[in-house]
Every structure is written in structure tokens, then in C-alpha cells.
Design a protein around this motif. Structure first.
Motif, PDB file in Angstrom:
ATOM      1  N   THR A   1     -48.813  55.167 -20.149  1.00 22.38           N
ATOM      2  CA  THR A   1     -48.270  54.803 -21.378  1.00 22.38           C
ATOM      3  C   THR A   1     -48.331  55.883 -22.312  1.00 22.38           C
ATOM      4  O   THR A   1     -49.705  56.578 -22.607  1.00 22.38           O
ATOM      5  CB  THR A   1     -48.467  53.560 -21.797  1.00 22.38           C
ATOM      6  N   PRO A   2     -47.583  56.036 -23.354  1.00 21.41           N
ATOM      7  CA  PRO A   2     -47.665  56.899 -24.474  1.00 21.41           C
ATOM      8  C   PRO A   2     -48.927  56.669 -25.209  1.00 21.41           C
ATOM      9  O   PRO A   2     -49.658  57.491 -25.798  1.00 21.41           O
ATOM     10  CB  PRO A   2     -46.586  56.596 -25.226  1.00 21.41           C
ATOM     11  N   SER A   3     -49.239  55.195 -25.700  1.00 20.83           N
ATOM     12  CA  SER A   3     -50.340  54.954 -26.360  1.00 20.83           C
ATOM     13  C   SER A   3     -51.876  55.299 -25.789  1.00 20.83           C
ATOM     14  O   SER A   3     -52.562  55.844 -26.457  1.00 20.83           O
ATOM     15  CB  SER A   3     -50.420  53.418 -26.553  1.00 20.83           C
TER      16      SER A   3
ATOM     17  N   ALA B   1     -51.972  59.190 -26.182  1.00 20.15           N
ATOM     18  CA  ALA B   1     -52.459  59.373 -27.454  1.00 20.15           C
ATOM     19  C   ALA B   1     -53.755  59.359 -27.811  1.00 20.15           C
ATOM     20  O   ALA B   1     -54.314  60.098 -28.412  1.00 20.15           O
ATOM     21  CB  ALA B   1     -51.388  58.585 -28.480  1.00 20.15           C
TER      22      ALA B   1
ATOM     23  N   GLU C   1     -45.873  60.996 -18.646  1.00 20.04           N
ATOM     24  CA  GLU C   1     -45.680  59.839 -19.461  1.00 20.04           C
ATOM     25  C   GLU C   1     -44.882  58.601 -18.862  1.00 20.04           C
ATOM     26  O   GLU C   1     -43.839  59.112 -18.502  1.00 20.04           O
ATOM     27  CB  GLU C   1     -45.424  60.152 -20.876  1.00 20.04           C
TER      28      GLU C   1
ATOM     29  N   SER D   1     -43.449  54.189 -18.948  1.00 18.53           N
ATOM     30  CA  SER D   1     -43.325  52.995 -19.650  1.00 18.53           C
ATOM     31  C   SER D   1     -44.270  51.942 -18.902  1.00 18.53           C
ATOM     32  O   SER D   1     -44.689  52.320 -17.719  1.00 18.53           O
ATOM     33  CB  SER D   1     -42.156  52.636 -19.696  1.00 18.53           C
TER      34      SER D   1
END
Length: 249
Positions: free
Chosen positions: A48-50, A53, A65, A67
């Protein structure tokens, strides 16, 4: 975006034949990936993006990346988390010389993936770096086994070998657990050697028993009391390893 082909590839690694053909295995979950990604060659990372990051330096050959919904479609777990990794299966070189000053575990046809994973985790806890498996053991890279190791697979080398050849070349005491063995708490135990644990139902194979130099038994309490026939192999491994390490203190 996570393509259908990538989803199909990840899910195909649930099958042993596909793991063999591709030389890859899959691992899932935030903690498991955090514990293993530095130790294995990561061919594909889906997160996921989080998660990405928070982990900008993954070292993966390919990063996608995705969902949470996409990860759910690719996942082999009932409750997917934020990240899936596809690792290259390592090829470990066995140096028989290292066995002369260390404690190792040999597994003879341990077939349950959960037991395999738990034993690997136990080995990690007790500082045992090598586990040798017969060809009849469960595949250590089965997703169920990988998850059960809780990251210990990164620190414990698991190799599939001819156990007879291993015992012939090891030149260290070979310990095995038997119902007619000697009480482990009264037996001499060395700081180096190989601990052999047998199949869940049949124990150690008859063709391997001649190589066992010291037969051990885990007594029940109180002795003579009617009790269960035997211990689960992972539980027995924990008891044996704990006693070996206790003697070293």
C-alpha cells in the motif's frame, strides 16, 4: 496498479511445483516482511502507499503500489495486511565443518507445515542456525510454513539433504527422541551435535536409527501415570532444545 498477471503469479506460488519452476516463494504481512526483506533477494514487492512511504528503501527488483482491495485479491491469507513479497529461494551451501562446534536440528519426515514453521521459530529462539530436512518433510517455502516461522526463516538455514549422508559426515553426537530412550534430564548432553526429530505419527525412521548415537526420552510426570501416547513434535523439540541450552548456562 496490480495486474491480473501479477495476481495470478503470486497466487501460483501456493503450489510447490510453481515454487520449484520459478525458484520463488511468497511471504505476507507487515512484521514478516519487515523481519525478512533484508535477508532475501526480493523479486517483487506489492504494498500500500502508506507502507511504501514508511519503507522507502526496500531493495526489491520490482515494486508495485497497490490498494488494500488489490492486495486482498492477490493474498493467500484470510486477513491480508499491507504488503506481499516474492522472494528468491536461497541456495545454502552446507559446510560440514561448522557442525563440529554447533547444535543443529534434523527433521525426519515432519509433514505438517505448522509444525515445520514452529520448529524453525524454536531454532531461532535457541540460537540454532541450521535445520536439515529429509525429502519427506513439508516444504519450508509453503506459505503456511513461511507464515508460521514469524520471520525466523531469515535467520535459520533450512536445507533438504540425505540424512544418512549428513550423519555419516557430521562427526558429532547424533541425538534422537524415543519412547525407550534414556531420560533426557539424566543424560549427558554436549554443546554440539545434531538433534533428530521424527515424523508426527511414526517417529524416527528405522533406517536412520543406526546412526543415532544417543537415544533420549522426555519423561511424563508423574512417571507411571496413564497419559497421552506422545508429545507433538514441535512441543518435543522445544523441550529438548531447552534442556540442551540449559546445560550450557
Amino acid at each position: 496498479m496490480l495486474s491480473k498477471n501479477k495476481i495470478k503469479f503470486i497466487q501460483s506460488l501456493e503450489q510447490k511445483k510453481n515454487r520449484r519452476e520459478t525458484g520463488c516463494f511468497v511471504a505476507e504481512g507487515n512484521k514478516l516482511i519487515n523481519d525478512t526483506i533484508r535477508f532475501f533477494d526480493c523479486r517483487l514487492l506489492v504494498a500500500t502507499p502508506s507502507w511504501l512511504a514508511a519503507h522507502p528503501q526496500t531493495g526489491a527488483a520490482e515494486v508495485i503500489e497497490a490498494s488494500a482491495e488489490e492486495i486482498k485479491k492477490a493474498s493467500l491469507q484470510k486477513t491480508p495486511q499491507d504488503v506481499i513479497a516474492v522472494y528468491r529461494i536461497p541456495d545454502y551451501h552446507i559446510d560440514f565443518r561448522c557442525l563440529s562446534d554447533s547444535l543443529s536440528i534434523a527433521l525426519d519426515t515432519v509433514q505438517d507445515p505448522g509444525n515445520m514453521g514452529t520448529i524453525i521459530r524454536l531454532a531461532d529462539w535457541y540460537g540454532i542456525e541450521n535445520i536439515f530436512c529429509s525429502s519427506g518433510c513439508a516444504d519450508v517455502y509453503n506459505p503456511k510454513t513461511v507464515q508460521a516461522t514469524m520471520g525466523a526463516l531469515a535467520r535459520v538455514k533450512v536445507s533438504y539433504v540425505d540424512l544418512k549422508e549428513l550423519f555419516e559426515n557430521a562427526r558429532v553426537p547424533v541425538y534422537g527422541t524415543f519412547l525407550d530412550g534414556n531420560n533426557i534430564y539424566d543424560s549427558d548432553l554436549s554443546s554440539c551435535g545434531i538433534i533428530v526429530m521424527g515424523n508426527e505419527g511414526k517417529g524416527i525412521s528405522e533406517d536412520l536409527t543406526p546412526y543415532i548415537s544417543k537415544r533420549l526420552y522426555i519423561p511424563n510426570y508423574p512417571q507411571g501415570r496413564e497419559t497421552t501416547e506422545s508429545l507433538n513434535v514441535a512441543v518435543a523439540t522445544a523441550v529438548v532444545c531447552a534442556e540442551f541450552r540449559r546445560r550450557m548456562q
